[in-house]
Design an enzyme around this catalytic site. Structure first.
Site, PDB file in Angstrom:
ATOM      1  N   THR A 132       0.820  -1.219   0.000  1.00 55.11           N
ATOM      2  CA  THR A 132       0.000   0.000   0.000  1.00 55.11           C
ATOM      3  C   THR A 132       0.854   1.269   0.000  1.00 55.11           C
ATOM      4  O   THR A 132       2.002   1.257   0.467  1.00 55.11           O
ATOM      5  CB  THR A 132      -0.895  -0.010   1.258  1.00 55.11           C
ATOM      6  OG1 THR A 132      -1.542   1.247   1.388  1.00 55.11           O
ATOM      7  CG2 THR A 132      -0.084  -0.230   2.540  1.00 55.11           C
ATOM      8  N   ASP A 133       0.244   2.375  -0.452  1.00 55.27           N
ATOM      9  CA  ASP A 133       0.944   3.665  -0.378  1.00 55.27           C
ATOM     10  C   ASP A 133       1.025   4.183   1.063  1.00 55.27           C
ATOM     11  O   ASP A 133       1.791   5.106   1.350  1.00 55.27           O
ATOM     12  CB  ASP A 133       0.256   4.709  -1.278  1.00 55.27           C
ATOM     13  CG  ASP A 133      -1.208   4.979  -0.942  1.00 55.27           C
ATOM     14  OD1 ASP A 133      -1.750   4.349  -0.017  1.00 55.27           O
ATOM     15  OD2 ASP A 133      -1.821   5.826  -1.629  1.00 55.27           O
ATOM     16  N   GLU A 134       0.225   3.589   1.969  1.00 53.30           N
ATOM     17  CA  GLU A 134       0.195   4.107   3.351  1.00 53.30           C
ATOM     18  C   GLU A 134       1.529   3.922   4.075  1.00 53.30           C
ATOM     19  O   GLU A 134       1.764   4.557   5.100  1.00 53.30           O
ATOM     20  CB  GLU A 134      -0.929   3.440   4.153  1.00 53.30           C
ATOM     21  CG  GLU A 134      -2.283   3.692   3.546  1.00 53.30           C
ATOM     22  CD  GLU A 134      -3.447   3.551   4.529  1.00 53.30           C
ATOM     23  OE1 GLU A 134      -3.203   3.450   5.735  1.00 53.30           O
ATOM     24  OE2 GLU A 134      -4.583   3.541   4.060  1.00 53.30           O
ATOM     25  N   TYR A 158      -2.008  -0.524  11.015  1.00 57.40           N
ATOM     26  CA  TYR A 158      -2.126  -1.195   9.712  1.00 57.40           C
ATOM     27  C   TYR A 158      -0.911  -0.902   8.835  1.00 57.40           C
ATOM     28  O   TYR A 158      -0.246  -1.813   8.332  1.00 57.40           O
ATOM     29  CB  TYR A 158      -3.418  -0.747   9.002  1.00 57.40           C
ATOM     30  CG  TYR A 158      -3.410  -1.055   7.516  1.00 57.40           C
ATOM     31  CD1 TYR A 158      -3.464  -2.361   7.056  1.00 57.40           C
ATOM     32  CD2 TYR A 158      -3.317  -0.027   6.564  1.00 57.40           C
ATOM     33  CE1 TYR A 158      -3.432  -2.647   5.682  1.00 57.40           C
ATOM     34  CE2 TYR A 158      -3.292  -0.299   5.207  1.00 57.40           C
ATOM     35  CZ  TYR A 158      -3.346  -1.614   4.773  1.00 57.40           C
ATOM     36  OH  TYR A 158      -3.299  -1.887   3.427  1.00 57.40           O
ATOM     37  N   LYS A 162       2.100  -3.345   7.389  1.00 57.21           N
ATOM     38  CA  LYS A 162       2.393  -3.530   5.959  1.00 57.21           C
ATOM     39  C   LYS A 162       3.847  -3.138   5.669  1.00 57.21           C
ATOM     40  O   LYS A 162       4.530  -3.787   4.875  1.00 57.21           O
ATOM     41  CB  LYS A 162       1.443  -2.692   5.095  1.00 57.21           C
ATOM     42  CG  LYS A 162       0.002  -3.141   5.087  1.00 57.21           C
ATOM     43  CD  LYS A 162      -0.229  -4.523   4.486  1.00 57.21           C
ATOM     44  CE  LYS A 162      -0.011  -4.571   3.002  1.00 57.21           C
ATOM     45  NZ  LYS A 162      -0.395  -5.903   2.438  1.00 57.21           N
TER      46      LYS A 162
HETATM   47  P1  NAD Z   1      -9.666  -7.356   2.092  1.00 55.25           P
HETATM   48  O1  NAD Z   1      -9.670  -7.070   3.558  1.00 55.25           O
HETATM   49  O2  NAD Z   1     -10.888  -7.057   1.282  1.00 55.25           O
HETATM   50  O3  NAD Z   1      -9.336  -8.903   1.841  1.00 55.25           O
HETATM   51  C1  NAD Z   1      -8.334  -9.575   2.550  1.00 55.25           C
HETATM   52  C2  NAD Z   1      -8.495 -11.064   2.261  1.00 55.25           C
HETATM   53  O4  NAD Z   1      -7.423 -11.750   2.951  1.00 55.25           O
HETATM   54  C3  NAD Z   1      -9.811 -11.651   2.782  1.00 55.25           C
HETATM   55  O5  NAD Z   1     -10.379 -12.498   1.807  1.00 55.25           O
HETATM   56  C4  NAD Z   1      -9.386 -12.450   4.018  1.00 55.25           C
HETATM   57  O6  NAD Z   1     -10.231 -13.558   4.276  1.00 55.25           O
HETATM   58  C5  NAD Z   1      -7.974 -12.874   3.630  1.00 55.25           C
HETATM   59  N1  NAD Z   1      -7.132 -13.156   4.804  1.00 55.25           N
HETATM   60  C6  NAD Z   1      -6.989 -12.385   5.920  1.00 55.25           C
HETATM   61  N2  NAD Z   1      -6.149 -12.980   6.788  1.00 55.25           N
HETATM   62  C7  NAD Z   1      -5.728 -14.134   6.193  1.00 55.25           C
HETATM   63  C8  NAD Z   1      -4.833 -15.174   6.585  1.00 55.25           C
HETATM   64  N3  NAD Z   1      -4.222 -15.141   7.768  1.00 55.25           N
HETATM   65  N4  NAD Z   1      -4.619 -16.194   5.739  1.00 55.25           N
HETATM   66  C9  NAD Z   1      -5.254 -16.237   4.524  1.00 55.25           C
HETATM   67  N5  NAD Z   1      -6.125 -15.300   4.120  1.00 55.25           N
HETATM   68  C10 NAD Z   1      -6.357 -14.248   4.941  1.00 55.25           C
HETATM   69  O7  NAD Z   1      -8.401  -6.598   1.518  1.00 55.25           O
HETATM   70  P2  NAD Z   1      -8.211  -5.855   0.109  1.00 55.25           P
HETATM   71  O8  NAD Z   1      -8.744  -4.485   0.232  1.00 55.25           O
HETATM   72  O9  NAD Z   1      -8.667  -6.741  -0.964  1.00 55.25           O
HETATM   73  O10 NAD Z   1      -6.618  -5.730   0.080  1.00 55.25           O
HETATM   74  C11 NAD Z   1      -5.815  -6.783  -0.459  1.00 55.25           C
HETATM   75  C12 NAD Z   1      -4.358  -6.405  -0.325  1.00 55.25           C
HETATM   76  O11 NAD Z   1      -4.111  -5.192  -1.017  1.00 55.25           O
HETATM   77  C13 NAD Z   1      -3.909  -6.161   1.108  1.00 55.25           C
HETATM   78  O12 NAD Z   1      -2.623  -6.683   1.262  1.00 55.25           O
HETATM   79  C14 NAD Z   1      -3.927  -4.647   1.256  1.00 55.25           C
HETATM   80  O13 NAD Z   1      -2.977  -4.239   2.215  1.00 55.25           O
HETATM   81  C15 NAD Z   1      -3.517  -4.234  -0.135  1.00 55.25           C
HETATM   82  N6  NAD Z   1      -4.009  -2.922  -0.585  1.00 55.25           N
HETATM   83  C16 NAD Z   1      -5.330  -2.610  -0.511  1.00 55.25           C
HETATM   84  C17 NAD Z   1      -5.783  -1.385  -1.008  1.00 55.25           C
HETATM   85  C18 NAD Z   1      -7.241  -0.990  -0.972  1.00 55.25           C
HETATM   86  O14 NAD Z   1      -7.577   0.145  -1.314  1.00 55.25           O
HETATM   87  N7  NAD Z   1      -8.154  -1.874  -0.599  1.00 55.25           N
HETATM   88  C19 NAD Z   1      -4.862  -0.482  -1.554  1.00 55.25           C
HETATM   89  C20 NAD Z   1      -3.508  -0.828  -1.589  1.00 55.25           C
HETATM   90  C21 NAD Z   1      -3.098  -2.056  -1.122  1.00 55.25           C
HETATM   91  O1  DAU Z   2      -4.211   3.977   0.515  1.00 56.34           O
HETATM   92  C1  DAU Z   2      -4.406   2.597   0.382  1.00 56.34           C
HETATM   93  C2  DAU Z   2      -5.279   2.110   1.519  1.00 56.34           C
HETATM   94  O2  DAU Z   2      -6.607   2.543   1.229  1.00 56.34           O
HETATM   95  C3  DAU Z   2      -5.234   0.597   1.701  1.00 56.34           C
HETATM   96  O3  DAU Z   2      -3.928   0.208   2.054  1.00 56.34           O
HETATM   97  C4  DAU Z   2      -6.233   0.156   2.782  1.00 56.34           C
HETATM   98  O4  DAU Z   2      -6.248  -1.258   2.878  1.00 56.34           O
HETATM   99  C5  DAU Z   2      -7.602   0.653   2.377  1.00 56.34           C
HETATM  100  O5  DAU Z   2      -8.556   0.316   3.379  1.00 56.34           O
HETATM  101  C6  DAU Z   2      -7.588   2.173   2.164  1.00 56.34           C
HETATM  102  O6  DAU Z   2      -7.328   2.853   3.429  1.00 56.34           O
HETATM  103  P1  DAU Z   2      -8.115   4.190   3.840  1.00 56.34           P
HETATM  104  O7  DAU Z   2      -8.039   4.339   5.302  1.00 56.34           O
HETATM  105  O8  DAU Z   2      -7.675   5.335   2.997  1.00 56.34           O
HETATM  106  O9  DAU Z   2      -9.599   3.763   3.356  1.00 56.34           O
HETATM  107  P2  DAU Z   2     -11.045   3.980   4.025  1.00 56.34           P
HETATM  108  O10 DAU Z   2     -12.048   3.615   2.974  1.00 56.34           O
HETATM  109  O11 DAU Z   2     -11.162   3.346   5.359  1.00 56.34           O
HETATM  110  O12 DAU Z   2     -11.100   5.557   4.224  1.00 56.34           O
HETATM  111  C7  DAU Z   2     -10.921   6.447   3.128  1.00 56.34           C
HETATM  112  C8  DAU Z   2     -10.943   7.858   3.692  1.00 56.34           C
HETATM  113  O13 DAU Z   2     -12.279   8.149   4.149  1.00 56.34           O
HETATM  114  C9  DAU Z   2     -10.047   8.044   4.905  1.00 56.34           C
HETATM  115  O14 DAU Z   2      -9.472   9.339   4.864  1.00 56.34           O
HETATM  116  C10 DAU Z   2     -10.998   7.921   6.102  1.00 56.34           C
HETATM  117  C11 DAU Z   2     -12.309   8.469   5.547  1.00 56.34           C
HETATM  118  N1  DAU Z   2     -13.547   7.864   6.110  1.00 56.34           N
HETATM  119  C12 DAU Z   2     -13.648   6.507   6.151  1.00 56.34           C
HETATM  120  C13 DAU Z   2     -14.777   5.898   6.679  1.00 56.34           C
HETATM  121  C14 DAU Z   2     -14.887   4.389   6.735  1.00 56.34           C
HETATM  122  C15 DAU Z   2     -14.576   8.691   6.541  1.00 56.34           C
HETATM  123  O15 DAU Z   2     -14.501   9.933   6.472  1.00 56.34           O
HETATM  124  N2  DAU Z   2     -15.711   8.085   7.042  1.00 56.34           N
HETATM  125  C16 DAU Z   2     -15.847   6.731   7.149  1.00 56.34           C
HETATM  126  O16 DAU Z   2     -16.909   6.257   7.665  1.00 56.34           O
END
Ligand code: NAD
Ligand code: DAU
Length: 357
Positions: A132-134, A158, A162
């Site tokens: 992630t970019d975080e 988190y 990562k």
């Molecule tokens: P998600 O939470 O939707 O899915 C995570 C999946 O991993 C689920 O299916 C869960 O059952 C599985 N899992 C969790 N713990 C496990 C374990 N111990 N063994 C096997 N499986 C397990 O997550 P996502 O949003 O799809 O993100 C996927 C990846 O991409 C993550 O590594 C996250 O850090 C990264 N990422 C997400 C975003 C985003 O915006 N969602 C952005 C950048 C990077």
């Molecule tokens: O940047 C990549 C990341 O993006 C991934 O690594 C994470 O897995 C993914 O969950 C996401 O993280 P964020 O914290 O940015 O996503 P989230 O959807 O939780 O929140 C997006 C923005 O909105 C953040 O600034 C918090 C805000 N927010 C979120 C929720 C759930 C609100 O204002 N209200 C809300 O109820």
């Protein structure tokens, strides 16, 4: 064949669906099925013999060893993680366990398996770690976007977990020569996004007539990327990425949270107007901010564009409209996800956040 971990989650399931739509190569999907894992995301491929689903934990080394030796993958694409920042604030332990210990266990199993491969297969093997970019921390309004050389400065449990996993992957390449690739992506949105995250939460709450919670002043900026564009980028990195390198992936789509919510409300007003009249914007509610909330993320994606000729196909405007349309057409999926465990989470996260003045 390739192995994916976490392929029943949001991005992982999009990756599996897209993979099988564009390739004949079988895919083995290892997922623990935590609250975030959902087999309904994989309905389209449930009868497809090229997709093998195995319920399992990346922390279970014996299961990983057996899986790799029995199936002989040419690559591992590692999505599995705890992914929600708010959950990491309320309970960081599971993030350390899955994201750090789990990645370590997966790396160890991969190293053992890869070390025993014949020369040609050893050279062709890939371990792609999805991050992630975080990990780069937060930006000021005028700072340059994150590049691959931006120093790590994670701010939440988190992102710290990562970052630790990224460092382990880096070390396995430098120390053991494991052929690794790491991608650091910005905020994804699109189909199968679990409704604890901003975009699907706003759509679900709007439709249900519930408040649309904005943390703090809503001026935090995220860089939004449509999920299938992220999946295409991962496929390019897997094909042609340089070993040991990291690639930033982003959509050049910086938006303040409040603007994202306004956009969602406006699209819903057009596609699914409120029976009572008025705009969904009227449901917006300001709530207490996320502790340690990062102010701005932005990705400099020039390296992947230059080296691998990848660019996003969707603009924010096209992707967000498609997303709303998908949620409106798949209300059963949303209803299924909204299980007891999910409702408990909603109560825990939002009950403590009093409405801000
Ligand atoms: P998600 O939470 O939707 O899915 C995570 C999946 O991993 C689920 O299916 C869960 O059952 C599985 N899992 C969790 N713990 C496990 C374990 N111990 N063994 C096997 N499986 C397990 O997550 P996502 O949003 O799809 O993100 C996927 C990846 O991409 C993550 O590594 C996250 O850090 C990264 N990422 C997400 C975003 C985003 O915006 N969602 C952005 C950048 C990077
Ligand atoms: O940047 C990549 C990341 O993006 C991934 O690594 C994470 O897995 C993914 O969950 C996401 O993280 P964020 O914290 O940015 O996503 P989230 O959807 O939780 O929140 C997006 C923005 O909105 C953040 O600034 C918090 C805000 N927010 C979120 C929720 C759930 C609100 O204002 N209200 C809300 O109820």
């Amino acid at each position: 064949m390739i192995v994916v971990t976490g392929g029943a989650g949001f991005i992982g399931s999009n990756f599996v669906n897209d993979w099988l739509a564009s390739s004949d190569e079988p895919i083995l999907n290892l997922d623990k099925l935590t609250y975030a894992g959902n087999l309904n995301n994989l309905k389209a491929v449930s009868e497809d013999a090229r997709h093998m689903f195995v319920q399992g934990d990346i922390c279970d080394r014996a299961q990983l060893d057996a899986l790799f030796f029995d199936n002989k993958p040419r690559a591992i694409v590692h999505f599995a993680a705890e992914s929600h920042v708010d959950r990491s604030i309320l309970g960081p332990g599971e993030f350390v366990n899955t994201n750090i210990n789990g990645t370590f266990s997966l790396l160890e199993a991969a190293r053992t398996y890869w070390s025993g491969l014949p020369d040609e297969e050893r050279a062709a093997f890939r371990f792609l770690h999805v991050s992630t970019d975080e990990v780069y921390g937060t930006l000021g309004p005028d700072d340059a976007p994150f590049s691959e050389t931006t120093p790590y400065a994670p701010n939440s449990p988190y992102s710290a977990s990562k970052a630790a996993s990224d460092h382990l992957v880096r070390a396995y390449h430098h120390t053991y020569g494991l052929p690794t690739l790491t991608t650091n992506c910005s905020n994804n949105y699109g189909p199968y996004h679990f409704p604890e995250k901003l975009v699907p939460l706003i759509i679900a709450n709007a439709r249900a007539g519930k408040p649309l919670p904005i943390y703090g002043d809503g001026q935090q900026v995220r860089d939004w990327l449509y999920v299938s564009d992220h999946c295409a980028a991962i496929r390019r990195v897997l094909e042609d990425g340089r070993l040991g390198e990291t690639y930033n992936i982003g959509g050049w789509n910086e938006k303040a949270n409040l603007d994202v919510v306004y956009t969602l409300c406006d699209i819903l007003d057009e596609l699914s107007p409120k029976a009572s009249g008025g705009s969904y914007r009227e449901q917006i509610t300001y709530v207490a901010d996320r502790p340690g909330h990062d102010r701005r993320y932005a990705i400099d994606a020039r390296k992947i564009e230059r080296e691998l000729d990848w660019r996003p196909a969707e603009t924010f405007e096209s992707g967000i409209k498609k997303t709303v349309q998908w949620y409106l057409a798949n209300q059963e999926w949303v209803a299924d996800v909204q299980s007891g465990a999910y409702l408990n989470w909603m109560e825990k996260n939002y009950a403590a956040r009093k409405e801000a003045p």
